[in-house]
Structures are given as structure tokens and as C-alpha cells.
Design an enzyme around this catalytic site. Structure first.
Site, PDB file in Angstrom:
ATOM      1  N   TYR A   1       0.835  -1.199   0.000  1.00  0.00           N
ATOM      2  CA  TYR A   1       0.000   0.000   0.000  1.00  0.00           C
ATOM      3  C   TYR A   1       0.872   1.251   0.000  1.00  0.00           C
ATOM      4  O   TYR A   1       2.047   1.222   0.385  1.00  0.00           O
ATOM      5  CB  TYR A   1      -0.949   0.013   1.208  1.00  0.00           C
ATOM      6  N   CYS A   2       0.279   2.347  -0.455  1.00  0.00           N
ATOM      7  CA  CYS A   2       0.936   3.658  -0.416  1.00  0.00           C
ATOM      8  C   CYS A   2      -0.157   4.722  -0.290  1.00  0.00           C
ATOM      9  O   CYS A   2      -1.309   4.390  -0.007  1.00  0.00           O
ATOM     10  CB  CYS A   2       1.803   3.891  -1.653  1.00  0.00           C
ATOM     11  N   THR A   3       0.163   5.980  -0.500  1.00  0.00           N
ATOM     12  CA  THR A   3      -0.797   7.060  -0.256  1.00  0.00           C
ATOM     13  C   THR A   3      -2.005   6.998  -1.182  1.00  0.00           C
ATOM     14  O   THR A   3      -3.148   6.964  -0.734  1.00  0.00           O
ATOM     15  CB  THR A   3      -0.114   8.428  -0.410  1.00  0.00           C
TER      16      THR A   3
END
Length: 477
Positions: free
Chosen positions: A338-340
Site C-alpha cells: 500500500y501507499c498514499t
């Protein structure tokens, strides 16, 4: 340095017809490389130019030129030259390299300059590719005060697609954003577009509609691909739009590691179910799966998913090195990434898949941003770091980080007070009142020494923070 100063002076004039900013690839330059590199430097400086009455409303000399970059104001060319040369050589080089490739590919065609800094000329068509030009939205029905209202939104989006004319798209984006009074940052490459812009709610809505109706994005980009949060044009210092090799800087040629080889997308609901299953299994069950945070250390420091593995990297271009040096961690595992907003996972997962060691690579579609819209009290704890003047947004009241000096719970970032450093640091109000304003004691001493000299003595940015932190260690949260 003298040649760079002359270049910046020339940058006060509009580029000549047919000039482009180019540089050869790393390790080799074309015969035009040095000249075009100087031009790129000058245009970069030009992009930072503001007028005194805009930058400093109380200025006694309205109309005087200043330069704004990295939260700093420079009152003379020498200062901004030194800053750009020290801090942005990579940015200048990357943009120059992109334009060189475009020149090489189109050497038989006379073209206008690809400049992200040139203001539109009213008497000359600004668009080289007329198919790329789209009619700007009609704003006549919106009150002028409403168009510039600070009670607005910040949009975050990306779209991977084939862009035949990045320069033309860049010009259209600049005209569109200026027309709607938007500020922010937009990266364009042959692989797509990545943007975050802020403005009034009406302007944001018109921007989304314009993007969805553009032939390049029609049928690919959807309204759900735009992540929104409370904010506005004041969340960014200016408008920065440019052409790059990658729409997210991983430092790997997009042709070698393509977004087309990305991992499997999981909706926020599907990701939530996977994380719930992962956390419920305990240490033994978790041995089969890794919940991987693809962001930088200062992002995961103030907010992350429970039980994640958070690389202690300073920027995304270090992510491939982190994977290479810790490949044993991922061998035979299922990876939940996951990331922003999802964009770093697109190519980050493609890079991890290219190693051929994982059972499967999955990532959160829309990133943390979309997850929090559906699960504000889910498994993500703390704040969500954002790359604008807000620094973070929140969906819950959790504070999971602490003050650098006293250890009190605190998650509001500020910049290190020592000008050449300017790293993000967590300092609570009480410690600020005691005089602690830098990222570490060593930097605090350097800042005081710098303030006591009239000559503006320069020193290296490295301090206790950067000197003791490894480049790609593993940190489990």
C-alpha cells in the site's frame, strides 16, 4: 557557476522559437548537452520566480522579483543559483534528458520549446499538437470570489496510459490550471500523468470534468480515480507542471519495469478483509504474508497499517535498492502493498514481481486515501502524510508518533530551522518554546553558527539524523 548565472539571467526572457531543454543520458552527453543543460537550469530558476507583492504583500518595493523554492525565499540570483545547483541538479538533469530524447526522436521536425515555465503568448497558438488541445471549461457562470475561495479541495490522481506528446499535454495542463486558478504539482511522461492540485470546489469539479472528457483519458480515467480532501489553492506554494521520464520517480526506466506488469489490485474492502485475516493469524500465520508500506520513513512514522513492514527509506527511488538488499524477506511470501494514493504501488509491485520470488503481489487500489474513505476507523492508525503545505490529513484521533526531543505524543511536522537542512521534524510546542527548532542537536548548533555570520557561510546538509540512519534498513512496525 558563472555560466549558470548567465543562464538564469537569460531565463528572464522567453525562450526562442525552436529551443528545447535537453541533456544526454547519464554517462554521455550529446553535442548540444551542455548548452541545453544550462537552458534547463535557467528555466528551472525561472519557474521559481515570484513578484514581491505576491510573495511579500507588505514589501516596500512591489514588483521586485523574488524566488521561492523548498519553503525558502531568495532575494537575489546568487542565492537561488546556489540552492538549485545544490538541491535540484537531479530535477534539472532529468527534465533535460527527457527533452533531449524528444529532440532526437523528432529531429526532422521543427518544434516549439517544451517549457513548463513559459507563460502563454496571446498572439500565438500555444499547442504544437492541435489534437491535444481541448477547449477550456466555461467559468462565466461561476462568481469570481467562488472561483478563488479558500474553502476548497485538493485533488490527488494518476493515470497510466500511452502519451504520444507529453509536451503538448503539459501545455494544456498549464493552461487548464491557470484558467481555473489551481495550484499544485503535475508530472507528465510518456507513461501517463500524476497530479495533485488545489483550488475552490467549483474549480476542482471543472478540472475533473475536463480531465474525464479529454480524449487521452476517456474510458481509462474515472471519477473514482480522483481522491479528494479539504483544502484549496493555499495548500501549495505555486503551480509546477513538467515533463519527466517517470510520473513517479522510482529511478528505473519505464521500459524496463512497466506499469503494465503491476500486481493485482485489491479494492479497499478486499484489502480490509486481507489485513483482518493477516492480523488475526498471529505470528505463525503471518509468516506467509508481508504487509508492505511502500512510502518514505517520515510518512509511515506518523501513520501506518498495524503489523506492517515499513522500509526506512527517504525517497521512493531507494525502494528498488531496498527490495534488492532484502530479497530474502519476500521469497515465497504473499505481499500486500500500500501507499498514499496507489501510484507508487503500481510500479513498485511491478519491480517486486520482476524478481520472481513472491507467491503473489497485491496492492491497495486508490491507496490509503480511498481506504480511509470507506474505513475511517479501520486498521490504519495515525495521520496520512500528504505532499503539500498541510503535511498530513486525518480520519481518526490517533497519534502514534512522538516529539523528537521530549518523547511526548506529537505528529505535526515542521521544517528544521537550519536553512540548508530543512528536513521534516516532529517538535512539540513546549520544546519549541525551549528553543529546540532543528531536526537534531548538531543541526541546531549549525543553525546558530550560520545565524551569527553575516556572510551566509555554507556547510554540508549532513547531520546527526542523516549520518546515523542507514539508507535501506528494515523496520517492522
Amino acid at each position: 557557476m558563472l555560466s549558470l548565472r548567465r543562464a538564469s539571467l537569460r531565463s528572464q526572457l522567453p525562450p526562442k522559437e525552436g529551443e528545447e531543454r535537453v541533456q544526454g543520458s547519464a554517462g554521455s552527453e550529446s553535442s548540444q548537452g551542455p548548452r541545453e543543460l544550462v537552458k534547463a537550469f535557467a528555466l528551472f530558476v525561472k519557474a521559481k520566480e515570484v513578484v514581491a507583492d505576491t510573495c511579500c504583500p507588505m514589501s516596500a518595493c512591489p514588483g521586485t522579483l523574488y524566488w521561492r523554492c523548498c519553503q525558502q525565499t531568495f532575494k537575489d540570483l546568487t542565492g537561488i543559483h546556489r540552492h538549485v545547483a545544490a538541491q535540484h541538479s537531479g530535477d534539472v538533469g532529468q527534465q533535460t534528458s527527457v527533452i533531449l530524447k524528444q529532440m532526437a526522436a523528432n529531429s526532422s521536425v521543427t518544434r516549439s520549446p517544451v517549457s513548463v515555465d513559459e507563460t502563454p503568448r496571446p498572439n500565438r497558438p500555444q499547442y504544437r499538437n492541435q489534437e491535444m488541445f481541448q477547449k477550456l471549461p466555461d467559468t462565466s457562470h461561476i462568481d469570481a470570489n467562488e472561483m478563488t475561495s479558500e474553502d476548497g479541495q485538493v485533488l490527488l490522481y494518476y493515470c497510466y496510459c500511452e502519451v504520444a506528446d507529453p509536451g503538448g499535454l503539459c501545455e494544456w495542463q498549464r493552461a487548464l490550471c491557470q484558467h481555473l486558478h489551481l495550484t499544485g504539482k503535475v508530472r507528465i511522461a510518456s507513461e501517463g500523468i500524476n497530479g495533485t492540485v488545489g483550488g475552490s470546489k467549483g474549480a476542482a469539479s471543472l478540472y475533473v470534468n475536463a480531465m474525464l472528457s479529454h480524449p487521452l483519458f476517456r474510458g481509462i480515467l474515472t471519477r473514482e480515480d480522483f481522491k479528494t480532501s479539504a483544502g484549496g489553492a493555499h495548500c501549495f506554494l505555486d503551480l509546477r507542471i513538467g515533463v519527466f521520464e517517470e510520473i513517479v520517480p522510482m529511478g528505473i526506466d519505464p521500459e524496463k519495469v512497466s506499469y503494465k506488469e503491476t500486481g493485482i489490485h485489491l479494492t479497499p474492502k478486499e484489502f480490509h478483509v486481507e489485513v483482518a485475516k493477516y492480523l488475526s493469524q498471529g505470528n505463525e500465520g503471518q509468516a506467509d504474508t508481508i504487509l508492505l508500506d511502500c512510502r518514505n520513513f517520515y510518512e509511515s512514522k506518523i501513520g501506518h497499517f498495524q503489523g506492517c513492514l515499513a522500509p526506512d527509506i527517504r525517497k521512493f527511488s531507494y525502494f528498488p535498492t531496498y527490495i534488492d538488499e532484502n530479497l530474502h524477506l519476500f521469497r515465497g511470501k504473499r505481499i500486500l502493498m500500500y501507499c498514499t494514493g496507489g501510484i507508487r504501488c503500481e510500479r513498485g509491485s511491478a519491480y517486486l514481481r520482476s524478481k520472481g520470488v513472491c507467491k503473489g503481489v497485491y496492492h491497495l487500489k486508490g491507496g490509503i486515501h480511498k481506504y480511509l474513505e470507506e474505513f475511517p476507523d479501520g486498521f490504519y492508525r495515525g495521520k496520512l502524510f500528504v505532499f503539500d503545505e498541510r503535511y498530513s490529513i486525518s480520519s481518526n484521533s490517533d497519534v502514534i508518533s512522538a516529539c523528537r526531543y521530549c518523547g511526548m505524543l506529537w505528529d505535526q511536522y515542521r521544517l528544521c530551522s537550519t536553512q540548508p537542512c530543512r528536513q521534516l521534524v516532529l517538535i512539540c510546542p513546549q520544546c519549541q518554546l525551549k528553543g529546540f527548532t532543528a531536526c537534531c542537536p548538531l543541526c541546531q548548533e549549525k543553525g546558530l553558527a550560520l545565524a551569527s555570520t553575516l556572510s551566509g557561510q555554507a556547510f554540508k546538509e549532513e547531520c546527526e539524523c542523516t549520518g546515523t540512519r542507514q539508507r535501506v534498513p528494515v523496520e517492522c512496525i
